[in-house]
Scaffold this motif. Structure first.
Motif, PDB file in Angstrom:
ATOM      1  N   LEU A  70      -6.765 -42.256 -21.260  1.00 34.24           N
ATOM      2  CA  LEU A  70      -6.895 -43.327 -22.239  1.00 34.24           C
ATOM      3  C   LEU A  70      -5.707 -43.325 -23.195  1.00 34.24           C
ATOM      4  O   LEU A  70      -5.119 -42.281 -23.473  1.00 34.24           O
ATOM      5  N   PRO A  71      -5.355 -44.497 -23.724  1.00 32.05           N
ATOM      6  CA  PRO A  71      -4.311 -44.538 -24.754  1.00 32.05           C
ATOM      7  C   PRO A  71      -4.713 -43.660 -25.941  1.00 32.05           C
ATOM      8  O   PRO A  71      -5.885 -43.628 -26.331  1.00 32.05           O
ATOM      9  N   ASP A  72      -3.743 -42.976 -26.527  1.00 28.17           N
ATOM     10  CA  ASP A  72      -4.056 -42.075 -27.640  1.00 28.17           C
ATOM     11  C   ASP A  72      -3.384 -42.504 -28.938  1.00 28.17           C
ATOM     12  O   ASP A  72      -3.323 -41.721 -29.908  1.00 28.17           O
ATOM     13  N   ASP A  73      -2.878 -43.742 -28.977  1.00 27.43           N
ATOM     14  CA  ASP A  73      -2.175 -44.201 -30.171  1.00 27.43           C
ATOM     15  C   ASP A  73      -2.939 -45.283 -30.934  1.00 27.43           C
ATOM     16  O   ASP A  73      -2.369 -45.969 -31.781  1.00 27.43           O
ATOM     17  N   TYR A  74      -4.236 -45.444 -30.647  1.00 24.07           N
ATOM     18  CA  TYR A  74      -5.043 -46.428 -31.367  1.00 24.07           C
ATOM     19  C   TYR A  74      -5.613 -45.795 -32.637  1.00 24.07           C
ATOM     20  O   TYR A  74      -6.057 -44.641 -32.632  1.00 24.07           O
ATOM     21  N   ASP A  75      -5.659 -46.584 -33.722  1.00 20.64           N
ATOM     22  CA  ASP A  75      -6.358 -46.165 -34.935  1.00 20.64           C
ATOM     23  C   ASP A  75      -7.822 -46.605 -34.893  1.00 20.64           C
ATOM     24  O   ASP A  75      -8.642 -46.088 -35.654  1.00 20.64           O
ATOM     25  N   LEU A  92     -17.414 -44.973 -22.329  1.00 26.44           N
ATOM     26  CA  LEU A  92     -16.020 -45.179 -22.701  1.00 26.44           C
ATOM     27  C   LEU A  92     -15.810 -44.846 -24.176  1.00 26.44           C
ATOM     28  O   LEU A  92     -14.803 -44.209 -24.550  1.00 26.44           O
ATOM     29  N   ALA A  93     -16.755 -45.262 -25.011  1.00 22.88           N
ATOM     30  CA  ALA A  93     -16.657 -44.952 -26.439  1.00 22.88           C
ATOM     31  C   ALA A  93     -16.661 -43.450 -26.673  1.00 22.88           C
ATOM     32  O   ALA A  93     -15.904 -42.934 -27.515  1.00 22.88           O
ATOM     33  N   ASP A  94     -17.494 -42.727 -25.939  1.00 26.45           N
ATOM     34  CA  ASP A  94     -17.538 -41.268 -26.071  1.00 26.45           C
ATOM     35  C   ASP A  94     -16.183 -40.654 -25.739  1.00 26.45           C
ATOM     36  O   ASP A  94     -15.746 -39.694 -26.394  1.00 26.45           O
ATOM     37  N   ARG A  95     -15.512 -41.202 -24.729  1.00 24.54           N
ATOM     38  CA  ARG A  95     -14.197 -40.666 -24.344  1.00 24.54           C
ATOM     39  C   ARG A  95     -13.165 -40.911 -25.436  1.00 24.54           C
ATOM     40  O   ARG A  95     -12.366 -40.023 -25.760  1.00 24.54           O
ATOM     41  N   PHE A  96     -13.171 -42.114 -26.009  1.00 20.56           N
ATOM     42  CA  PHE A  96     -12.228 -42.393 -27.096  1.00 20.56           C
ATOM     43  C   PHE A  96     -12.525 -41.507 -28.303  1.00 20.56           C
ATOM     44  O   PHE A  96     -11.612 -40.944 -28.927  1.00 20.56           O
ATOM     45  N   ARG A  97     -13.811 -41.370 -28.638  1.00 19.97           N
ATOM     46  CA  ARG A  97     -14.177 -40.584 -29.805  1.00 19.97           C
ATOM     47  C   ARG A  97     -13.839 -39.113 -29.606  1.00 19.97           C
ATOM     48  O   ARG A  97     -13.459 -38.415 -30.570  1.00 19.97           O
ATOM     49  N   GLY A 100     -10.585 -38.464 -30.822  1.00 21.06           N
ATOM     50  CA  GLY A 100     -10.373 -38.688 -32.249  1.00 21.06           C
ATOM     51  C   GLY A 100     -10.233 -40.122 -32.669  1.00 21.06           C
ATOM     52  O   GLY A 100      -9.889 -40.405 -33.824  1.00 21.06           O
ATOM     53  N   THR A 101     -10.489 -41.076 -31.771  1.00 22.03           N
ATOM     54  CA  THR A 101     -10.349 -42.499 -32.097  1.00 22.03           C
ATOM     55  C   THR A 101     -11.711 -43.103 -32.427  1.00 22.03           C
ATOM     56  O   THR A 101     -12.622 -43.064 -31.588  1.00 22.03           O
ATOM     57  N   PRO A 102     -11.889 -43.675 -33.610  1.00 22.98           N
ATOM     58  CA  PRO A 102     -13.171 -44.321 -33.934  1.00 22.98           C
ATOM     59  C   PRO A 102     -13.363 -45.588 -33.107  1.00 22.98           C
ATOM     60  O   PRO A 102     -12.389 -46.237 -32.697  1.00 22.98           O
ATOM     61  N   VAL A 103     -14.613 -45.955 -32.888  1.00 21.50           N
ATOM     62  CA  VAL A 103     -14.955 -47.093 -32.027  1.00 21.50           C
ATOM     63  C   VAL A 103     -15.933 -48.006 -32.756  1.00 21.50           C
ATOM     64  O   VAL A 103     -16.874 -47.550 -33.399  1.00 21.50           O
ATOM     65  N   VAL A 104     -15.687 -49.309 -32.626  1.00 20.05           N
ATOM     66  CA  VAL A 104     -16.600 -50.311 -33.150  1.00 20.05           C
ATOM     67  C   VAL A 104     -17.061 -51.188 -32.001  1.00 20.05           C
ATOM     68  O   VAL A 104     -16.279 -51.506 -31.098  1.00 20.05           O
ATOM     69  N   MET A 105     -18.335 -51.547 -31.999  1.00 17.47           N
ATOM     70  CA  MET A 105     -18.897 -52.404 -30.956  1.00 17.47           C
ATOM     71  C   MET A 105     -19.786 -53.452 -31.597  1.00 17.47           C
ATOM     72  O   MET A 105     -20.442 -53.201 -32.612  1.00 17.47           O
ATOM     73  N   GLY A 106     -19.804 -54.651 -30.979  1.00 16.92           N
ATOM     74  CA  GLY A 106     -20.665 -55.715 -31.476  1.00 16.92           C
ATOM     75  C   GLY A 106     -21.195 -56.539 -30.324  1.00 16.92           C
ATOM     76  O   GLY A 106     -21.218 -56.091 -29.181  1.00 16.92           O
ATOM     77  N   HIS A 120     -24.734 -43.273 -30.762  1.00 17.77           N
ATOM     78  CA  HIS A 120     -23.599 -42.841 -29.949  1.00 17.77           C
ATOM     79  C   HIS A 120     -22.350 -42.617 -30.791  1.00 17.77           C
ATOM     80  O   HIS A 120     -21.249 -42.439 -30.252  1.00 17.77           O
ATOM     81  N   GLY A 121     -22.518 -42.635 -32.104  1.00 13.85           N
ATOM     82  CA  GLY A 121     -21.375 -42.421 -32.979  1.00 13.85           C
ATOM     83  C   GLY A 121     -20.471 -43.625 -33.110  1.00 13.85           C
ATOM     84  O   GLY A 121     -19.314 -43.500 -33.533  1.00 13.85           O
ATOM     85  N   VAL A 122     -20.989 -44.789 -32.740  1.00 16.27           N
ATOM     86  CA  VAL A 122     -20.208 -46.026 -32.742  1.00 16.27           C
ATOM     87  C   VAL A 122     -20.549 -46.851 -33.982  1.00 16.27           C
ATOM     88  O   VAL A 122     -21.711 -46.903 -34.404  1.00 16.27           O
ATOM     89  N   THR A 123     -19.570 -47.504 -34.568  1.00 16.73           N
ATOM     90  CA  THR A 123     -19.821 -48.457 -35.639  1.00 16.73           C
ATOM     91  C   THR A 123     -20.407 -49.728 -35.036  1.00 16.73           C
ATOM     92  O   THR A 123     -19.803 -50.329 -34.146  1.00 16.73           O
ATOM     93  N   ALA A 124     -21.574 -50.128 -35.491  1.00 16.62           N
ATOM     94  CA  ALA A 124     -22.261 -51.300 -34.957  1.00 16.62           C
ATOM     95  C   ALA A 124     -21.992 -52.506 -35.841  1.00 16.62           C
ATOM     96  O   ALA A 124     -22.170 -52.451 -37.060  1.00 16.62           O
TER      97      ALA A 124
END
Length: 451
Positions: A70-75, A92-97, A100-106, A120-124
């Motif tokens: 996965l890309p590692d340069d996302y904030d 996929l969110a678990d892999r990004f997190r 160290g990358t935060p994830v938002v889903m809607g 899942h540690g995701v911003t809803a």
């Protein structure tokens, strides 16, 4: 600062037999190919609301799967998903997190069950993203990202304020059609519907000039595009619809949309649709049997009242050269095993150009899911991977789950049999030619009377 926008595109079917026979059932695979080749309009809209100093990277999930790492340069990563692929999205969110990358889903699913995403540690992000995305970005800048964003109760987004989607982020060569939204919501509250009515409390329309501007933005990159109007029900407000179609007439596009059978009532509207480039409409007929339609709407029985006109409506629409994709829902509470033959007979009588058959699916957040859950009829609560519209996730009232699943497969084999498809398409063109001959004769007769 850089934000990754990831679209969970594509349709996946869980049932093993459906997967085995899928390659021979064009009604299953054709629409899934269309969905897979559509970019995420929601992400392109959020991109338009993102300040210009923030770098954006739009990606399809299949690209990330092929790349492996996965890309590692996302904030921040924003993932657009739907119920059938939400479990993949969480993984996929678990892999990004983990990196160290935060994830938002809607979207609709997260709006229905936000606590599941938060677990899942995701911003809803609940509801219409336009109302909350600016705050998400502002909080990200200041390192105070919350785990839940939602608009005030009863507040809806005004499509007159809709930004121009960031079509420039796309590689146009990858898509066979592009989405443009002209309306949001639907006045018909069907109990099984998991569309934008879960996101917005009212039916709204986008100003004509904004729709035209979006199409022209697409045409700068694609001279004669095929547009899919990303609406739940276009043309509910007929005067507005006619103004829109008149504006589209000279734009040089072909388009598809979803609407209801009432478009067949208005010859002027049908002519305007054809002249503006309409090639096909998908209409939720749901059932050719009264017992299937009775009670599926929460406010009234409008579709049941229209059933006697279904066949004539299909013919009127197709006589204009606009093909109808008739959508049927199998396993409604009023259905028995006889429904499979009833639908086949209806298709044969009307000569529907395209047919989409699905099974009644209990999506989270819908009145149907709540009702079936209370009745103990959900087969596997939380098994969102079954929300594909082809896999059975509930116990039907008038047949067994096994009968419903096998009935879908057997009906699909019959409806999508190449000879039956060819017969219907030949009939469409034959009747279209006959209609045009009659129309010309009537026009000539009118001119002679004037003379």
């Amino acid at each position: 600062m850089k934000i990754g926008l990831v679209a969970m595109s594509g349709v996946r079917v869980e049932n093993a037999e459906l997967n085995r026979v899928g390659v021979t059932l064009p009604g299953f695979v054709e629409r899934s190919k269309v969905i897979a080749s559509l970019p995420s309009l929601s992400l392109l809209t959020l991109a338009a609301l993102t300040p210009p100093d923030i770098e954006l990277d739009y990606r399809e999930v299949r690209d990330l799967d092929e790349e492996g790492a996965l890309p590692d340069d996302y904030d921040l990563v924003a993932i657009a998903s739907f119920s059938a692929r939400i479990l993949d999205a969480y993984r996929l969110a678990d892999r990004f997190r983990a990196g160290g990358t935060p994830v938002v889903m809607g979207g609709i699913h997260v709006t229905a069950v936000p606590d599941e995403a938060r677990a899942h540690g995701v911003t809803a992000v609940v509801g219409e993203g336009e109302l909350t995305w600016p705050q998400v970005v502002e909080d990200l800048r200041h390192g105070r990202l919350r785990d839940l964003y939602q608009p005030p109760a009863g507040v809806s987004f005004d499509l007159a304020q809709a930004p121009m989607p960031r079509f420039d982020l796309l590689d146009f060569s990858r898509y066979n059609r592009l989405p443009v939204q002209t309306t949001r919501g639907c006045p018909f509250r069907c109990d099984f519907c998991a569309s934008s009515i879960l996101l917005t409390p009212r039916y709204t329309v986008k100003p004509v000039e904004k729709v035209v501007a979006e199409i022209r933005s697409i045409r700068e990159r694609w001279a004669h595009p095929f547009i899919e109007f990303a609406d739940d029900n276009s043309f509910v407000l007929k005067p507005h619809s006619k103004r829109l179609l008149a504006a589209l007439k000279d734009e040089g596009i072909h388009w598809f949309t979803e609407t209801d059978v009432s478009v067949a009532d208005d010859p002027e509207l049908l002519d305007a649709m054809r002249e503006s480039g309409c090639r096909q409409v998908l209409i939720g007929l749901e059932s050719p049997e009264p017992a299937g339609l009775d009670g599926i709407e929460l406010r009234r029985n409008w579709k049941l009242s229209r059933l006697p006109d279904y066949e004539a409506a299909v013919r009127r629409i197709q006589s204009r050269g606009i093909t109808v994709n008739g959508c049927f829902v199998l396993g409604l509470d009023g259905h028995t095993p006889e429904i499979f033959d009833r639908i086949y007979d209806f298709v044969a009588r009307t000569g529907l150009f395209e047919v989409q058959i699905t099974v009644m699916t209990a999506f989270p957040g819908t009145p149907l899911y709540r009702r079936l859950s209370e009745e103990g009829r959900i087969i596997a609560p939380g098994a969102w991977n079954l929300c594909t519209l082809f896999d059975v996730n509930h116990v039907p009232r008038g047949m067994s789950s096994e009968q419903l699943q096998q009935g879908l497969i057997d009906l699909a084999r019959r409806v999508y049999d190449p000879s039956f498809v060819q017969e219907r398409r030949q009939r469409f063109f034959r009747e279209l030619r006959a209609h045009r001959v009659v129309a010309r004769a009537l026009a000539e007769e009118g001119h002679s009377h004037e003379a």
